[in-house]
Design a protein around this motif. Structure first.
Motif, PDB file in Angstrom:
ATOM      1  N   VAL A 156       5.200 -70.274  17.757  1.00  0.00           N
ATOM      2  CA  VAL A 156       5.287 -71.315  16.730  1.00  0.00           C
ATOM      3  C   VAL A 156       4.751 -70.804  15.397  1.00  0.00           C
ATOM      4  O   VAL A 156       3.844 -69.983  15.353  1.00  0.00           O
ATOM      5  N   SER A 157       5.353 -71.295  14.353  1.00  0.00           N
ATOM      6  CA  SER A 157       4.795 -71.093  13.023  1.00  0.00           C
ATOM      7  C   SER A 157       4.819 -72.436  12.320  1.00  0.00           C
ATOM      8  O   SER A 157       5.887 -72.945  11.979  1.00  0.00           O
ATOM      9  N   ALA A 158       3.628 -72.995  12.148  1.00  0.00           N
ATOM     10  CA  ALA A 158       3.553 -74.281  11.437  1.00  0.00           C
ATOM     11  C   ALA A 158       3.999 -74.064   9.996  1.00  0.00           C
ATOM     12  O   ALA A 158       4.607 -74.927   9.379  1.00  0.00           O
ATOM     13  N   SER A 182     -11.428 -70.568  16.370  1.00  0.00           N
ATOM     14  CA  SER A 182     -11.379 -71.149  15.032  1.00  0.00           C
ATOM     15  C   SER A 182     -10.369 -70.380  14.162  1.00  0.00           C
ATOM     16  O   SER A 182     -10.298 -69.157  14.226  1.00  0.00           O
ATOM     17  N   GLY A 183      -9.585 -71.106  13.413  1.00  0.00           N
ATOM     18  CA  GLY A 183      -8.675 -70.472  12.458  1.00  0.00           C
ATOM     19  C   GLY A 183      -7.323 -70.085  13.022  1.00  0.00           C
ATOM     20  O   GLY A 183      -6.510 -69.475  12.321  1.00  0.00           O
ATOM     21  N   VAL A 184      -7.043 -70.429  14.277  1.00  0.00           N
ATOM     22  CA  VAL A 184      -5.747 -70.050  14.851  1.00  0.00           C
ATOM     23  C   VAL A 184      -4.630 -71.015  14.450  1.00  0.00           C
ATOM     24  O   VAL A 184      -3.451 -70.758  14.719  1.00  0.00           O
ATOM     25  N   GLY A 185      -5.005 -72.122  13.812  1.00  0.00           N
ATOM     26  CA  GLY A 185      -3.980 -73.037  13.301  1.00  0.00           C
ATOM     27  C   GLY A 185      -3.792 -74.317  14.095  1.00  0.00           C
ATOM     28  O   GLY A 185      -2.737 -74.953  14.020  1.00  0.00           O
ATOM     29  N   LYS A 186      -4.830 -74.729  14.818  1.00  0.00           N
ATOM     30  CA  LYS A 186      -4.707 -75.935  15.649  1.00  0.00           C
ATOM     31  C   LYS A 186      -4.408 -77.173  14.803  1.00  0.00           C
ATOM     32  O   LYS A 186      -3.447 -77.899  15.058  1.00  0.00           O
ATOM     33  N   SER A 187      -5.262 -77.407  13.815  1.00  0.00           N
ATOM     34  CA  SER A 187      -5.096 -78.624  13.016  1.00  0.00           C
ATOM     35  C   SER A 187      -3.796 -78.576  12.227  1.00  0.00           C
ATOM     36  O   SER A 187      -3.114 -79.595  12.075  1.00  0.00           O
ATOM     37  N   GLY A 202      -8.164 -75.672   7.187  1.00  0.00           N
ATOM     38  CA  GLY A 202      -8.998 -74.796   6.365  1.00  0.00           C
ATOM     39  C   GLY A 202      -8.322 -73.496   6.003  1.00  0.00           C
ATOM     40  O   GLY A 202      -7.342 -73.109   6.611  1.00  0.00           O
ATOM     41  N   GLU A 203      -8.901 -72.839   5.005  1.00  0.00           N
ATOM     42  CA  GLU A 203      -8.431 -71.514   4.638  1.00  0.00           C
ATOM     43  C   GLU A 203      -9.275 -70.491   5.399  1.00  0.00           C
ATOM     44  O   GLU A 203     -10.460 -70.683   5.623  1.00  0.00           O
ATOM     45  N   ILE A 204      -8.652 -69.403   5.792  1.00  0.00           N
ATOM     46  CA  ILE A 204      -9.399 -68.302   6.404  1.00  0.00           C
ATOM     47  C   ILE A 204     -10.286 -67.717   5.304  1.00  0.00           C
ATOM     48  O   ILE A 204      -9.827 -67.449   4.200  1.00  0.00           O
ATOM     49  N   THR A 214     -13.333 -75.570  10.501  1.00  0.00           N
ATOM     50  CA  THR A 214     -12.918 -76.685   9.670  1.00  0.00           C
ATOM     51  C   THR A 214     -13.044 -77.990  10.430  1.00  0.00           C
ATOM     52  O   THR A 214     -13.529 -78.983   9.912  1.00  0.00           O
ATOM     53  N   THR A 215     -12.591 -77.972  11.655  1.00  0.00           N
ATOM     54  CA  THR A 215     -12.630 -79.179  12.468  1.00  0.00           C
ATOM     55  C   THR A 215     -13.997 -79.243  13.130  1.00  0.00           C
ATOM     56  O   THR A 215     -14.389 -78.324  13.836  1.00  0.00           O
ATOM     57  N   THR A 216     -14.720 -80.328  12.870  1.00  0.00           N
ATOM     58  CA  THR A 216     -16.087 -80.417  13.386  1.00  0.00           C
ATOM     59  C   THR A 216     -16.167 -81.255  14.650  1.00  0.00           C
ATOM     60  O   THR A 216     -17.007 -81.015  15.502  1.00  0.00           O
TER      61      THR A 216
HETATM   62  N1  LIG Z   1       0.801 -67.865   7.958  1.00  0.00           N
HETATM   63  C1  LIG Z   1       0.442 -68.945   8.641  1.00  0.00           C
HETATM   64  N2  LIG Z   1      -0.767 -69.502   8.424  1.00  0.00           N
HETATM   65  C2  LIG Z   1      -1.117 -70.577   9.144  1.00  0.00           C
HETATM   66  C3  LIG Z   1      -0.249 -71.147  10.128  1.00  0.00           C
HETATM   67  N3  LIG Z   1      -0.873 -72.195  10.699  1.00  0.00           N
HETATM   68  C4  LIG Z   1      -2.081 -72.285  10.093  1.00  0.00           C
HETATM   69  N4  LIG Z   1      -2.239 -71.320   9.166  1.00  0.00           N
HETATM   70  C5  LIG Z   1      -3.407 -71.111   8.283  1.00  0.00           C
HETATM   71  O1  LIG Z   1      -4.521 -70.742   9.079  1.00  0.00           O
HETATM   72  C6  LIG Z   1      -5.721 -71.284   8.531  1.00  0.00           C
HETATM   73  C7  LIG Z   1      -6.500 -72.040   9.582  1.00  0.00           C
HETATM   74  O2  LIG Z   1      -5.739 -73.171  10.015  1.00  0.00           O
HETATM   75  P1  LIG Z   1      -6.399 -74.419  10.730  1.00  0.00           P
HETATM   76  O3  LIG Z   1      -5.265 -75.282  11.165  1.00  0.00           O
HETATM   77  O4  LIG Z   1      -7.460 -75.048   9.913  1.00  0.00           O
HETATM   78  O5  LIG Z   1      -7.080 -73.712  11.990  1.00  0.00           O
HETATM   79  P2  LIG Z   1      -7.874 -74.397  13.189  1.00  0.00           P
HETATM   80  O6  LIG Z   1      -7.458 -73.707  14.432  1.00  0.00           O
HETATM   81  O7  LIG Z   1      -7.718 -75.865  13.156  1.00  0.00           O
HETATM   82  O8  LIG Z   1      -9.397 -73.987  12.858  1.00  0.00           O
HETATM   83  P3  LIG Z   1     -10.770 -74.749  13.278  1.00  0.00           P
HETATM   84  O9  LIG Z   1     -10.642 -76.178  12.915  1.00  0.00           O
HETATM   85  O10 LIG Z   1     -11.829 -74.017  12.536  1.00  0.00           O
HETATM   86  O11 LIG Z   1     -10.910 -74.544  14.761  1.00  0.00           O
HETATM   87  C8  LIG Z   1      -5.288 -72.133   7.341  1.00  0.00           C
HETATM   88  O12 LIG Z   1      -5.434 -71.365   6.182  1.00  0.00           O
HETATM   89  C9  LIG Z   1      -3.825 -72.410   7.609  1.00  0.00           C
HETATM   90  O13 LIG Z   1      -3.081 -72.620   6.440  1.00  0.00           O
HETATM   91  C10 LIG Z   1       1.037 -70.532  10.322  1.00  0.00           C
HETATM   92  O14 LIG Z   1       1.863 -70.947  11.141  1.00  0.00           O
HETATM   93  N5  LIG Z   1       1.309 -69.432   9.567  1.00  0.00           N
END
Ligand SMILES: Nc1nc2c(ncn2[C@@H]2O[C@H](COP(=O)(O)OP(=O)(O)OP(=O)(O)O)[C@@H](O)[C@H]2O)c(=O)[nH]1
Ligand SMILES: [Mg+2]
Ligand SMILES: [Zn+2]
Length: 306
Positions: A156-158, A182-187, A202-204, A214-216
């Motif tokens: 998937v690519s959101a 964290s940061g894998v794109g869940k939210s 959140g931004e990486i 980002t998600t608490t």
């Molecule tokens: N290139 C790309 N970046 C993405 C994609 N999905 C999310 N991101 C980026 O990855 C970063 C983290 O995304 P989040 O959705 O906040 O990640 P998370 O897994 O919810 O992180 P936590 O809440 O910290 O656990 C953000 O900068 C998003 O814009 C995607 O499909 N492709």
């Protein structure tokens, strides 16, 4: 005079809880003496719990009882701890988001999560997230390992909107846990499948590609198409709890398929002669990476047990 009602916990912060009821969401605290039978965890009330609540005359509400859980996903609170943390309960399935880069998810983390899902009877699907950023060969290698084990793997690519239809089809009508580092794109994914939801992403941060948390709090959202989705804070490590060495292999589906061929009925698949699992690894029918994870989890977790 107290009023009693029941509901489902849709947000758990540790100090207050949001409970979904037929008449809307209610903010509750938990009764001090609330204790759960048989579960020793740092969080007594978790997202997904069905609860009985009491509303006092002044409008304040408390969760008085957690009804028995159908299932849950649990991990060790920290490596050395004997305490456990329940991520969510009453689940139809889990989606584990994995990124092979930005940030890199450790294979062992994936395997530990999957073992827990098997042990607690929560069907798991792996989502290879941010597929727009990943190397094709790395994705293909990963798929070969986990599809070989018997898991469904979706790319998937959101960001680009690819793979979302397949995810949406899996989500419809079910309660789904979304988990991962964290940061894998869940939210971002949760928001992409239902853009009407109010979710922060959140931004990486910085140059080292460490995800910022980002998600608490875990939160369960109703999906427009029916069903619920649970967004969770990123987790770093995944310590197993209440899974004995002797039964660990039961939670590697590919080992389960080969183990009936082992010479000894009590084969541990580590060193025994005539081990059908080890032979399947040699023949390439079980991925070596998964088998090595098994051996590593066994030897590492040994020191945390009793
Ligand atoms: N290139 C790309 N970046 C993405 C994609 N999905 C999310 N991101 C980026 O990855 C970063 C983290 O995304 P989040 O959705 O906040 O990640 P998370 O897994 O919810 O992180 P936590 O809440 O910290 O656990 C953000 O900068 C998003 O814009 C995607 O499909 N492709
Ligand atoms: Mg998040
Ligand atoms: Zn064996």
């Amino acid at each position: 005079m107290e009023r009693l009602f029941t509901g489902t916990v849709v947000r758990a912060t540790g100090s207050w809880y949001e409970v979904h009821t037929d008449e809307g969401n209610v903010r509750c605290r938990i009764r001090g003496r609330l204790r759960l039978r048989g579960v020793r965890s740092t969080n007594p009330v978790v997202v997904g719990d069905a609860v009985r609540c009491e509303a006092a005359a002044d409008g304040s509400c408390v969760i008085a009882e957690v009804l028995p859980r159908r299932n849950y996903v649990i991990r060790r609170a920290s490596n050395l701890s004997k305490e456990s943390h329940i991520i969510a309960s009453n689940l139809d399935q889990a989606m584990l988001l994995v990124t092979l880069a930005e940030p890199q998810t450790a294979p062992e983390f994936v395997d530990r999560f999957l073992v827990t899902c098997e042990a607690y009877k929560v069907p798991a699907t792996i989502l290879l997230s941010k597929s727009d950023l990943q190397q094709r060969e790395a994705l293909a290698r990963f798929r070969a390992v986990y599809e070989g084990a018997g898991y469904r793997v979706l790319e998937v690519s959101a960001r680009e909107g690819t793979g979302l239809e397949a995810v949406g089809a899996l989500l419809a009508g079910r309660t789904t846990l979304v988990a991962g580092n964290s940061g894998v794109g869940k939210s971002t994914l949760v928001k992409a499948v239902d853009p009407a939801l109010d979710i922060r992403t959140g931004e990486i941060s910085g140059s080292h590609h460490k995800g910022r948390h980002t998600t608490t709090f875990s939160t369960m959202y109703p999906l427009a198409g029916g069903g619920w989705i649970i967004d969770t804070p990123g987790i770093k490590g995944f310590g197993l709890i209440d899974i004995d060495d002797a039964e660990l292999w039961h939670y590697f589906p590919e080992m389960m398929r080969h183990a009936p061929g082992c010479r000894f009925y009590n084969c541990t698949h580590t060193h025994e002669p005539g081990c059908a699992v080890a032979e399947a690894v040699e023949r390439g029918e079980i991925a070596r990476a998964r088998y090595e994870s098994y051996l590593k989890i066994r030897s590492e977790d040994e020191k945390y047990r009793k």
